[in-house]
Write an enzyme that holds these catalytic residues in place. Structure first.
Site, short mmCIF file in Angstrom:
data_model
loop_
_atom_site.label_atom_id
_atom_site.label_comp_id
_atom_site.label_asym_id
_atom_site.label_seq_id
_atom_site.Cartn_x
_atom_site.Cartn_y
_atom_site.Cartn_z
N LEU A 66 1.04 -1.00 0.04
CA LEU A 66 0.25 -0.44 0.04
C LEU A 66 1.28 1.00 -0.14
CD1 LEU A 66 -2.43 -1.05 2.98
CD2 LEU A 66 -3.17 -0.89 -0.04
N ASP A 67 0.36 2.04 -0.29
CA ASP A 67 1.39 3.41 -0.59
C ASP A 67 1.47 4.02 0.72
OD1 ASP A 67 2.04 3.30 -3.37
OD2 ASP A 67 0.47 4.28 -3.94
N PHE A 68 2.21 4.82 0.39
CA PHE A 68 3.00 5.25 2.09
C PHE A 68 1.46 6.47 2.67
CE2 PHE A 68 4.47 9.12 3.90
CZ PHE A 68 4.93 8.75 5.31
#
Length: 132
Positions: A66-68
């Site tokens: 998952l993106d930051f």
């Protein structure tokens, strides 16, 4: 949702093979950099030290990314067989992912035309409340 900390890890599901946690926004999944003060890897080590696997690069087998800045469910395999099974599911596209975006705006902050778009899976309604 409050900002992430090492103590506030939300477990969504746990079995013999998988652990699903709710990753906080603005938290990296893993890092070998000493300056990264908070990662999901550190949260997992703090809460479940007995599940850390020294044979892996980061101590845990993350099934996906998952993106930051993205919060949401993240699956962690607890053994090699489960990791292989999850990998094949993602590779064969047997996993369904869904994204929900929340936006907060008022009519004064955005033009009415900006709010009028929609797609097959999302609809936005002009409102001073959260829209999805």
């Amino acid at each position: 949702m409050e900002p992430g900390s090492v103590e506030n890890l939300c477990v969504v599901y746990r079995s013999r093979d998988f652990l699903v946690v709710n990753k906080h926004w603005d938290v990296r999944i893993d890092s070998k950099s000493w300056w990264e003060t908070l990662t999901l890897q550190k949260q997992l080590r703090h809460r479940f030290p007995e599940l850390a696997d020294p044979d892996t690069c980061y101590g845990f087998r993350f099934c996906h990314q998952l993106d930051f800045s993205t919060s949401g469910a993240l699956c962690v395999a607890l053994n090699k067989a489960a990791a292989g099974s999850a990998y094949r599911c993602f590779k064969d596209r047997r996993v369904t992912k869904a994204y929900l975006a929340l936006a907060v705006r008022t009519q004064n902050q955005a033009s009415l035309s900006w709010w009028s778009w929609n797609t097959d899976c999302m609809q936005v309604i002009l409102s001073p409340k959260c829209c999805c």
